[in-house]
Design an enzyme around this catalytic site. Structure first.
Site, PDB file in Angstrom:
ATOM      1  CB  ALA A   1       2.143  -4.567   9.339  1.00 36.28           C
TER       2      ALA A   1
ATOM      3  CE  LYS B   1      -4.028  -2.017   2.296  1.00 35.23           C
ATOM      4  NZ  LYS B   1      -4.911  -1.974   3.491  1.00 35.23           N
TER       5      LYS B   1
ATOM      6  CB  ALA C   1      -1.518   0.900   8.222  1.00 35.77           C
ATOM      7  CG  ASP C   2      -3.679  -4.703   5.420  1.00 33.48           C
ATOM      8  OD1 ASP C   2      -4.365  -5.497   6.094  1.00 33.48           O
ATOM      9  OD2 ASP C   2      -3.983  -4.341   4.271  1.00 33.48           O
ATOM     10  CD  GLN C   3      -6.251  -5.090  12.822  1.00 27.67           C
ATOM     11  OE1 GLN C   3      -7.386  -4.911  12.402  1.00 27.67           O
ATOM     12  NE2 GLN C   3      -5.835  -4.629  13.983  1.00 27.67           N
TER      13      GLN C   3
END
Length: 205
Positions: A118, A65, A81-83
């Site tokens: 993250a 991203k 950011a990601d999860q």
């Protein structure tokens, strides 16, 4: 008036997440947003073929991203950011409808799961900082009646959350205990991010 954010351009968040934006603004950062436009499931499929575990997958998604937006704005500091939610060997994603939400809550009921959150900072089309933090959430056993009541009360907003819950709202009723930083649960670990921004000379404090 003194400023916390030192670069001339605002931090560019590669996401349209209202929760992540609120976290950043509440921390005093100057932020703009832009959708990354990344095919997350394609990235995940490639990552699985490489044998990446859930934390590494979260880091890969965050980096992709950040890179997608950084290539469009190479002069900016971009945050991706990601999860990833993992329960045992299973990983869970956002769901499309109420019935899928019910099935996911049934699968998580009475179990502990991990939220791997993250972040990645990119400049000039390259990642310069990357970090992952994990929170462990123990969901209490839920009856079918409790699940239906929760879905009635929470409404369609739960479809926008990877865990079918917003921990900062009604979702808190689903849990017996949690281990981990609040911002990690919300999808953006702030303390590692702020440390990374200080290393880059972006913060006055």
């Amino acid at each position: 008036m003194p400023a916390l954010w030192t670069p001339s351009e605002k931090l560019l968040l590669a996401s349209t997440s209202a929760t992540r934006l609120t976290l950043l603004v509440s921390a005093g950062l100057s932020v703009e947003t832009q959708a990354a436009g990344v095919d997350e499931r394609a990235v995940e499929a490639a990552a699985r073929s490489e044998g990446l575990d859930p934390p590494a997958l979260a880091a890969r998604l965050a980096a992709e991203k950040a890179l997608a937006v950084s290539r469009r704005h190479p002069e900016r500091i971009v945050l991706g950011a990601d999860q990833v939610l993992a329960c045992g060997s299973a990983m869970f994603h956002k769901v499309a409808n109420r019935e899928a939400a019910r099935r996911q809550l049934q699968a998580l009921s009475g179990k502990s799961h991990a939220l791997h959150s993250a972040g990645a900072l990119a400049i000039g089309g390259g990642v310069v900082e990357s970090f992952v933090a994990t929170a462990i959430l123990a969901m209490r056993p839920l009856t079918e009646e409790a699940i239906d009541l929760y879905l009635d009360l929470a409404g369609p907003a739960v479809l926008h959350s990877v865990g079918v819950y917003h921990y900062e709202g009604l979702g808190v009723h689903l849990f017996d205990s949690v281990e981990g930083d609040h911002s990690t649960i919300l999808g953006l670990p702030l303390l590692p991010l702020l440390s990374a921004l200080r290393r880059l000379g972006c913060l006055a404090l």
